[in-house]
Design an enzyme around this catalytic site. Structure first.
Site, PDB file in Angstrom:
ATOM      1  N   ASN A   7     -20.880  34.321 -35.208  1.00  0.00           N
ATOM      2  CA  ASN A   7     -20.174  33.370 -34.354  1.00  0.00           C
ATOM      3  C   ASN A   7     -19.728  32.221 -35.252  1.00  0.00           C
ATOM      4  OD1 ASN A   7     -19.395  31.411 -32.585  1.00  0.00           O
ATOM      5  ND2 ASN A   7     -21.244  31.476 -31.318  1.00  0.00           N
ATOM      6  N   ARG A  85     -17.388  36.905 -32.817  1.00  0.00           N
ATOM      7  CA  ARG A  85     -16.765  36.109 -31.771  1.00  0.00           C
ATOM      8  C   ARG A  85     -15.418  35.626 -32.292  1.00  0.00           C
ATOM      9  NH1 ARG A  85     -18.592  30.190 -29.743  1.00  0.00           N
ATOM     10  NH2 ARG A  85     -16.871  29.879 -28.305  1.00  0.00           N
ATOM     11  N   HIS A 173     -14.461  29.956 -23.611  1.00  0.00           N
ATOM     12  CA  HIS A 173     -15.876  30.118 -23.254  1.00  0.00           C
ATOM     13  C   HIS A 173     -16.074  31.368 -22.401  1.00  0.00           C
ATOM     14  CE1 HIS A 173     -16.717  25.508 -23.602  1.00  0.00           C
ATOM     15  NE2 HIS A 173     -17.070  26.119 -24.721  1.00  0.00           N
ATOM     16  N   HIS A 201     -20.086  25.429 -17.934  1.00  0.00           N
ATOM     17  CA  HIS A 201     -20.577  25.450 -19.318  1.00  0.00           C
ATOM     18  C   HIS A 201     -20.416  24.030 -19.850  1.00  0.00           C
ATOM     19  CE1 HIS A 201     -20.974  27.331 -23.454  1.00  0.00           C
ATOM     20  NE2 HIS A 201     -20.661  26.069 -23.679  1.00  0.00           N
ATOM     21  N   LEU A 202     -21.527  23.301 -19.938  1.00  0.00           N
ATOM     22  CA  LEU A 202     -21.485  21.889 -20.348  1.00  0.00           C
ATOM     23  C   LEU A 202     -22.190  21.756 -21.691  1.00  0.00           C
ATOM     24  CD1 LEU A 202     -22.485  20.303 -16.904  1.00  0.00           C
ATOM     25  CD2 LEU A 202     -20.194  20.905 -17.728  1.00  0.00           C
ATOM     26  N   ASN A 204     -21.059  20.862 -26.118  1.00  0.00           N
ATOM     27  CA  ASN A 204     -20.173  19.992 -26.858  1.00  0.00           C
ATOM     28  C   ASN A 204     -18.739  20.179 -26.369  1.00  0.00           C
ATOM     29  OD1 ASN A 204     -19.912  18.035 -28.651  1.00  0.00           O
ATOM     30  ND2 ASN A 204     -20.593  19.252 -30.406  1.00  0.00           N
ATOM     31  N   ARG A 234     -13.582  15.719 -26.995  1.00  0.00           N
ATOM     32  CA  ARG A 234     -12.272  16.063 -26.429  1.00  0.00           C
ATOM     33  C   ARG A 234     -12.095  15.383 -25.070  1.00  0.00           C
ATOM     34  NH1 ARG A 234     -12.939  22.399 -26.969  1.00  0.00           N
ATOM     35  NH2 ARG A 234     -14.780  21.956 -28.216  1.00  0.00           N
ATOM     36  N   ASP A 275     -23.030  12.721 -28.187  1.00  0.00           N
ATOM     37  CA  ASP A 275     -24.282  13.397 -27.865  1.00  0.00           C
ATOM     38  C   ASP A 275     -24.870  12.844 -26.563  1.00  0.00           C
ATOM     39  OD1 ASP A 275     -27.043  14.201 -27.866  1.00  0.00           O
ATOM     40  OD2 ASP A 275     -26.763  14.736 -29.974  1.00  0.00           O
ATOM     41  N   GLU A 380     -24.379  33.427 -25.834  1.00  0.00           N
ATOM     42  CA  GLU A 380     -23.115  34.083 -26.196  1.00  0.00           C
ATOM     43  C   GLU A 380     -23.317  35.226 -27.191  1.00  0.00           C
ATOM     44  OE1 GLU A 380     -21.639  30.208 -26.980  1.00  0.00           O
ATOM     45  OE2 GLU A 380     -19.723  30.672 -26.052  1.00  0.00           O
TER      46      GLU A 380
END
Ligand code: AMP
Length: 595
Positions: A7, A85, A173, A201-202, A204, A234, A275, A380
Site C-alpha cells: 500500500n 493498492r 477509499h 471513513h474518518l 487523515n 484537505r 491530528d 484495507e
C-alpha cells in the site's frame, strides 16, 4: 494461499503478509514513512513483536528492494501472490486485475488524475515484478467500488466538452468502504444487499459512502480526493468560485490555491494541527479554534449522513472507521447526536467502551435505536488480500446458459386494492399462466397515473399479495414523472407514490419500484449451476454489437421455481434483445468466495 500486500501512499509505503484462513491471518505488517536525507522511519509488527526505528533508505523503491530480506528473516518468503493498492483506476478498472505490461501502461495513463499517488504505486509495481517475476501481481483500485454510482451522483453540471475530457466524480477509499460495509453486514448477520448503509471513513483523508443493494451509490470524494468532508490537511467541499476571488483579491494562481487546499487546509488550517488527538486536547484546554474545528468536522460529517439517508430513502446502518472514526468516541458521539430524527441513538457506555482488535465490529447504538451503529478497523490491506484471492480463485467462465424473461411494466395488487379498483368482492380473472408455477397474467388492465403522465393498459399479475407493488422501468419513470428506486421485490419501504385507476375507482399507493434483475431457480438446478440463494452473479446477454454483461444479479432459490432470469425492458433494450433469449453465467461472486 499467502499474499503479500503493498500500500504505497504519496510519501509512505506499507506492506503486510496475509495467510488465507479463518481467524487472525495478518502475519506481518510494516510501514516505512517520512523519507528524507537518505533515511526513513520504520515500524514492523510480526508474531506479537514490534520493532521501530530509522533505516538508511532514501526512497520508496529502496524500501521495497529490502522486503525479500525481511520476509526471509521471519520465515515468510514463501508467498503465492502480490496485491497492490492503486489509488486511481479511472473508468477502466471496475474490479481488481492481474498486472501485465498493458495494465501498467493503463495505470500510467491515469497519472494526471492521481499525480501524487499513482506514480508511487507504479514504482512499487515495477520493483516487485522484477523481485518476484514468477508470481501473480494484482492491482486493487480505490475507485473501483464507486463505479456503480449512477450518473446523477457522478456528473458535474458543467459543459459537455469538459465532461467529454474526463471530468466526473469518482470517489476514493473504495477498498475501505467495501470492507467495512461487508464487515458490518457480517457482524449483524444480515445480507448487505438488504441494508441501507453509510460508511464514514474518518482518517487523515476522510470520506462518506452510501451503500445500497450492496453497492456504492454515492461517495463524498469527487474527481479528486479533495471534495467532501473536512480532512487533516484537505479542505473538503469549497465553493469553486473561490478560485476567481483569490485570484482577484490575493493574486494567487490556480496551482497555489490547489496546493493550499490539499496541504494547508482542513483541520490544520482551522486548529493548527492535522491530528485530531492534538485538537481534542487543545479543545479540552479551552482553545476556541480547536473547538470550532471539532464542531465543523462533526457538522460536515453529520450533513453527509443525512444527505445519504435521503439519497437512499432511509438508513439502517452507520459504520465508523479510520483513525478518528475508530478511536475518537467523542467525535462519534458529536456526529450521532443530532441524527435522532433518523431513529439513530447511540449508547454512551458502549460508545466509550469500544476496543478494536482482531477485526472486531462492535455495535454502539442504544437499545431501541432503529439505526444500528458499528465501529470497525478499516483493514484495507486485508481487503486487498481478499480481493487477490477472489480474483485468482475466480473460476474460468463456464458455458451455462439459462432462459431470460423480459418483464414489461406490471402491478401486483392486494385484496383491498382489487376492491377499490374493480368493486367490492371482485375476483381477478387469470388469462394465462406464467412460467413460474402458480403465477398468472390477469385479463384486467389498469392505468398508472403519475404527476407528469399516464400509462394505460398496464398488466396485473396474480396471485394477490399482502401489499401493492408497481414495477416499472426507468424509462416509464420519466413518462410518469416518478423517480422509482431499484429494489428487490417486496422491499417497498420509502418507495414513491402513484395513482392506480380501475373501472370502479382510483387509489393512491406507494410501492413503485424498478425491479432489481434476478434469477429464479430451484434447489436441483442451483446445485447443477453451482449457485446458492443470495448469490450475486454476472450474466452475459444479447448478441453482436449490443451484447452486455449484467453484474450483481441476485439468485433466488425456491422449491418448484423454474430457472429463469428476469430483466426489465430497459435492460433488454440495452442488450438488444427481442423475443426469447438465453443468458450465459459468467461468474458467481459467492461461489468464488466459497471456493
Ligand atoms: P488514519 O489516516 O486512518 O491513520 O487516521 C489518522 C487520524 O486519526 C489522525 O487525525 C489522528 O489524530 C486520529 N486519531 C488516531 N487515534 C486517535 C484518538 N485516540 N483520538 C482521536 N483521534 C485519533
Amino acid at each position: 494461499m499467502r499474499i503479500l500486500v503493498f500500500n504505497a501512499g504519496s510519501s509512505s509505503v506499507k506492506f503486510g503478509v496475509f495467510e488465507e484462513r479463518e481467524g487472525p491471518n495478518h502475519l506481518l505488517k510494516a510501514t516505512y514513512e517520512r523519507f528524507d536525507r537518505g533515511g526513513c522511519t520504520y515500524r514492523l509488527e510480526v508474531r506479537g513483536k514490534r520493532l521501530e526505528g530509522r533505516r538508511p533508505l532514501g526512497s520508496v523503491a529502496a524500501a521495497v528492494a529490502g522486503v525479500p530480506a525481511i520476509l526471509d528473516e521471519h520465515g515468510l518468503s514463501d508467498v503465492d501472490a502480490i496485491g497492490h493498492r492503486v489509488a486511481h483506476g479511472g473508468e477502466r478498472f471496475t474490479a481488481p486485475v492481474r498486472i501485465d505490461d498493458g495494465v501498467v501502461g493503463a495505470i500510467e495513463a491515469l497519472v494526471p488524475l492521481a499525480p501524487l499517488h499513482n506514480p508511487v504505486a507504479l514504482d512499487v509495481m515495477r520493483a516487485t515484478r522484477v523481485l518476484w517475476p514468477a508470481l501473480a501481481h494484482v492491482a486493487v483500485f480505490d475507485t473501483a467500488f464507486h463505479l456503480t454510482n449512477p450518473p446523477r451522483a457522478t456528473t458535474y453540471a458543467v459543459p459537455r466538452a469538459w465532461r467529454d475530457a474526463g471530468l466526473r466524480r469518482f470517489g476514493f477509499h473504495g477498498t475501505s468502504h467495501k470492507y467495512v460495509a461487508e464487515r458490518a453486514a457480517d457482524a449483524l448477520g444480515e445480507p448487505l444487499r438488504e441494508l441501507k448503509l453509510v460508511s464514514l471513513h474518518l482518517g487523515n483523508g476522510a470520506s462518506a459512502c452510501a451503500v445500497q443493494l450492496g453497492r456504492s451509490i454515492d461517495s463524498s470524494m469527487g474527481m479528486t480526493p479533495l471534495e467532501g468532508l473536512v480532512m487533516g490537511t484537505r479542505s473538503g467541499d469549497v465553493d469553486p468560485g473561490m478560485f476567481g476571488f483569490l485570484d482577484r483579491s490575493m493574486g494567487l494562481t490556480i496551482q497555489e490555491i490547489e496546493k493550499v487546499l490539499y496541504e494547508e487546509s482542513g483541520l490544520k488550517a482551522l486548529a493548527g494541527s492535522s491530528d485530531m488527538r492534538d485538537i481534542e486536547d487543545q479543545a479540552a484546554a479551552g482553545d476556541d479554534a480547536a473547538r470550532q474545528a471539532i464542531e465543523l468536522y462533526a457538522y460536515r460529517a453529520r450533513k453527509y449522513v443525512g444527505a445519504y439517508a435521503a439519497a437512499m430513502g432511509g438508513l439502517d446502518v452507520l459504520v465508523f472507521t479510520g483513525g478518528i472514526g475508530e478511536n475518537s468516541s467523542s467525535m462519534r458521539r458529536r456526529i450521532c447526536d443530532g441524527l435522532g430524527f433518523l431513529g439513530l441513538q447511540i449508547d454512551a457506555d458502549r460508545n466509550a467502551a469500544v476496543r478494536l482488535e482482531h477485526y472486531v465490529a462492535p455495535q454502539i447504538q442504544a437499545y431501541g435505536s432503529r439505526v444500528r451503529v458499528l465501529v470497525t478497523e478499516t483493514a484495507e490491506q486485508l481487503m486487498i488480500a481478499k480481493e487477490v484471492v477472489r480474483l485468482l480463485r475466480r473460476p474460468e467462465p463456464v458455458d451455462v446458459r439459462i432462459p431470460v424473461a423480459v418483464s414489461a411494466r406490471h402491478v401486483h395488487l392486494d385484496r383491498s386494492a382489487v376492491a377499490a379498483l374493480f368493486g367490492e368482492g371482485y375476483e381477478l380473472t387469470p388469462a394465462s399462466a406464467l412460467r413460474q408455477p402458480g403465477h398468472w397474467l390477469a385479463e384486467e388492465r389498469l392505468t398508472l397515473e403519475g404527476p407528469k403522465g399516464r400509462l394505460e393498459r398496464v398488466a396485473i399479475l396474480g396471485p394477490l399479495r399482502d401489499r401493492v407493488q408497481v414495477e416499472i422501468s426507468r424509462t416509464d419513470g420519466f413518462a410518469l414523472g416518478i423517480e422509482a428506486p431499484v429494489r428487490d421485490s417486496g422491499k417497498l419501504d420509502g418507495t414513491p407514490r402513484i395513482g392506480l385507476v380501475g373501472p370502479a375507482g382510483t387509489i393512491d399507493t406507494d410501492g413503485v419500484i424498478v425491479a432489481a434483475r434476478h434469477v429464479h431457480t430451484n434447489p436441483a438446478d442451483a446445485v447443477r449451476y453451482g449457485l446458492s440463494d443470495g448469490d450475486e452473479i454476472e450474466i452475459r446477454l444479447g448478441n453482436g454489437d449490443r451484447e452486455a454483461s449484467f453484474g450483481a444479479t441476485l439468485v433466488r432459490v425456491s422449491a418448484g421455481a423454474v430457472t429463469e432470469m428476469h430483466i426489465d425492458t430497459d435492460e433488454a433494450n440495452a442488450a438488444g434483445l427481442d423475443g426469447a433469449a438465453e443468458g450465459q453465467i459468467v461468474a458467481s461472486a459467492k461461489a468464488i468466495l466459497r471456493s
